[in-house]
Scaffold this motif. Structure first.
Motif, mmCIF file in Angstrom:
data_model
loop_
_atom_site.group_PDB
_atom_site.id
_atom_site.type_symbol
_atom_site.label_atom_id
_atom_site.label_comp_id
_atom_site.label_asym_id
_atom_site.label_seq_id
_atom_site.Cartn_x
_atom_site.Cartn_y
_atom_site.Cartn_z
ATOM 1 N N LYS A 43 0.826 -1.199 0.000
ATOM 2 C CA LYS A 43 0.000 0.000 0.000
ATOM 3 C C LYS A 43 0.868 1.260 0.000
ATOM 4 O O LYS A 43 2.051 1.219 0.346
ATOM 5 C CB LYS A 43 -0.902 0.011 1.236
ATOM 6 N N THR A 44 0.250 2.371 -0.391
ATOM 7 C CA THR A 44 0.916 3.657 -0.200
ATOM 8 C C THR A 44 0.915 3.977 1.294
ATOM 9 O O THR A 44 -0.059 3.719 1.995
ATOM 10 C CB THR A 44 0.195 4.770 -0.970
ATOM 11 N N VAL A 45 2.005 4.525 1.784
ATOM 12 C CA VAL A 45 2.152 4.789 3.209
ATOM 13 C C VAL A 45 2.631 6.216 3.417
ATOM 14 O O VAL A 45 3.647 6.632 2.842
ATOM 15 C CB VAL A 45 3.150 3.806 3.861
ATOM 16 N N ASP A 46 1.881 6.960 4.221
ATOM 17 C CA ASP A 46 2.248 8.328 4.591
ATOM 18 C C ASP A 46 2.390 8.431 6.098
ATOM 19 O O ASP A 46 1.678 7.762 6.853
ATOM 20 C CB ASP A 46 1.178 9.327 4.131
ATOM 21 N N TYR A 47 3.302 9.267 6.519
ATOM 22 C CA TYR A 47 3.423 9.634 7.930
ATOM 23 C C TYR A 47 3.072 11.115 8.053
ATOM 24 O O TYR A 47 3.648 11.961 7.360
ATOM 25 C CB TYR A 47 4.837 9.382 8.452
ATOM 26 N N LYS A 48 2.127 11.415 8.929
ATOM 27 C CA LYS A 48 1.652 12.788 9.089
ATOM 28 C C LYS A 48 2.621 13.591 9.965
ATOM 29 O O LYS A 48 3.413 13.045 10.737
ATOM 30 C CB LYS A 48 0.263 12.795 9.719
ATOM 31 N N SER A 49 2.501 14.873 9.837
ATOM 32 C CA SER A 49 3.336 15.753 10.663
ATOM 33 C C SER A 49 2.766 15.847 12.072
ATOM 34 O O SER A 49 1.572 15.679 12.298
ATOM 35 C CB SER A 49 3.403 17.148 10.038
#
Length: 346
Positions: free
Chosen positions: A191-197
């Motif tokens: 999957k696409t994976v993002d880490y938020k600020s």
């Protein structure tokens, strides 16, 4: 650093191994068997199931197996044995940041990173935002479905048939016919994976896996073995003869196909056809080999004192170049059991 301070300000004291590992992993297995027989036939049938969770979350193994063994004395001169086995297994794991279906799964990669996690950083901040290390990764998140799933299925079938004939006194004929097939079906979706600020801790948003990807792999190998031997022995006064002749054949086949696509509309797709065809990639290969042999042996002894043995075999292997695949291998030996001579027994 404060002990047990505010995690949002990186003042925590996180036990990453405790957060990462389960306190216990459940394993259970169940087996049912049936056995019986008479003076002419014996049989055994068993059915089994096993489920095992890993101490690392979202990693497990499940297996079904079936076994049937039978031996029958069909006639006074013919006996038949049949052994059949079947196994179906499924291994489930997360993908972590693994971009290769043949590489290590998410649980292994995440475990490698646990020991490098810093204790002052929390697993999650107070608003539920995942923290990340400099990689950037978070080993606890790597073993969740956020990164994707990997499923490996395998089916194994084997059969063994062994007839035996005793047609006349001193003559025995045996055969072995065996077949084994294993197939593997592996699917992995990254999957696409993002880490938020998270501003209080100075964490900026970042994209770890920018493009999702589906990978499928099919692999199969088959092994066929067949052999037959004939043994005949005869005693005529002080002369003893024994003759053995036989042949064998073994074939091996292996093949695999691997394909992948990227850029799926979202992370809810798991079939490769939904990906962007312009990113399609495929590869595959196959191989096969064979080994064939015919062989024989002659034994003779006189009065159990003078012994002669002669062997001859003719082997062929497809692994050698044409013109050099076959070879003849003879051997010969003589013996004298001097301890059986009369002059030593006086």
């Amino acid at each position: 650093m404060k002990n047990g301070g505010d995690p949002d300000l990186l003042e925590g004291n996180t036990d990453w191994y405790k957060e990462f590992l389960r306190s216990a992993a459940l394993q259970h297995s169940h087996n049912v068997s049936l056995a019986g027989g008479s003076d002419r036939i014996t049989y055994l049938a068993s059915l089994g199931y096993m489920s095992q969770d890993d101490i690392i979350p979202n990693s497990s193994y499940e297996r079904y197996n079936l076994r049937i063994n039978t031996t029958a004395k069909v006639t006074s001169w013919f006996k038949l044995g049949v052994n059949l086995t079947y196994l179906n297994g499924q291994e489930t794991d997360t993908t972590g940041d693994a971009d290769d279906i043949d590489g290590d799964g998410g649980s292994f990669k995440a475990f490698q990173r646990v020991g490098r996690a810093v204790p002052y950083m929390p697993v999650k901040y107070s608003d539920g935002t995942w923290s990340y290390l400099s990689a950037p990764t978070n080993p606890v998140r790597m073993v969740t479905d956020d990164y994707g799933r990997r499923i490996k299925n395998n089916n194994n079938i084997s059969a063994l048939i062994s007839p035996e004939f005793n047609l006349v006194e001193g003559l025995n004929i045996k055969g072995i016919f065996a077949y084994e097939s294993s197939s593997y079906r592996n699917k992995q979706f990254n999957k696409t994976v993002d880490y938020k600020s998270f501003e209080p801790a100075g964490q900026s948003g970042t994209n770890v896996v920018a493009r999702n990807k589906q990978m499928d792999k099919w692999e199969q190998w088959n092994n066929l073995t067949a052999s037959a031997t004939m043994n005949y022995e005869k005693q005529i006064d002080a002369h003893y003869f024994k003759v053995m002749a036989g042949g064998s054949l073994e074939t091996f086949k292996w093949a695999y196909t691997k394909a992948s696509r990227r850029d799926f509309p979202n992370n809810n797709f798991s079939e490769i056809n939904a990906g962007d065809p312009n990113t399609a990639s495929a590869e595959g290969n196959s191989t096969k080999s064979a080994l064939a042999s015919v062989f024989g042996r002659l034994n003779y002894s006189f009065a159990e004192r003078y012994l002669i043995e002669a062997n001859l075999r003719y082997d062929g292997s497809s692994k050698f170049a044409k013109g050099n695949r076959f070879g003849l291998f003879p051997s010969f030996s003589v013996g004298w059991r001097i301890s059986e001579e009369a002059f030593l027994k006086m």
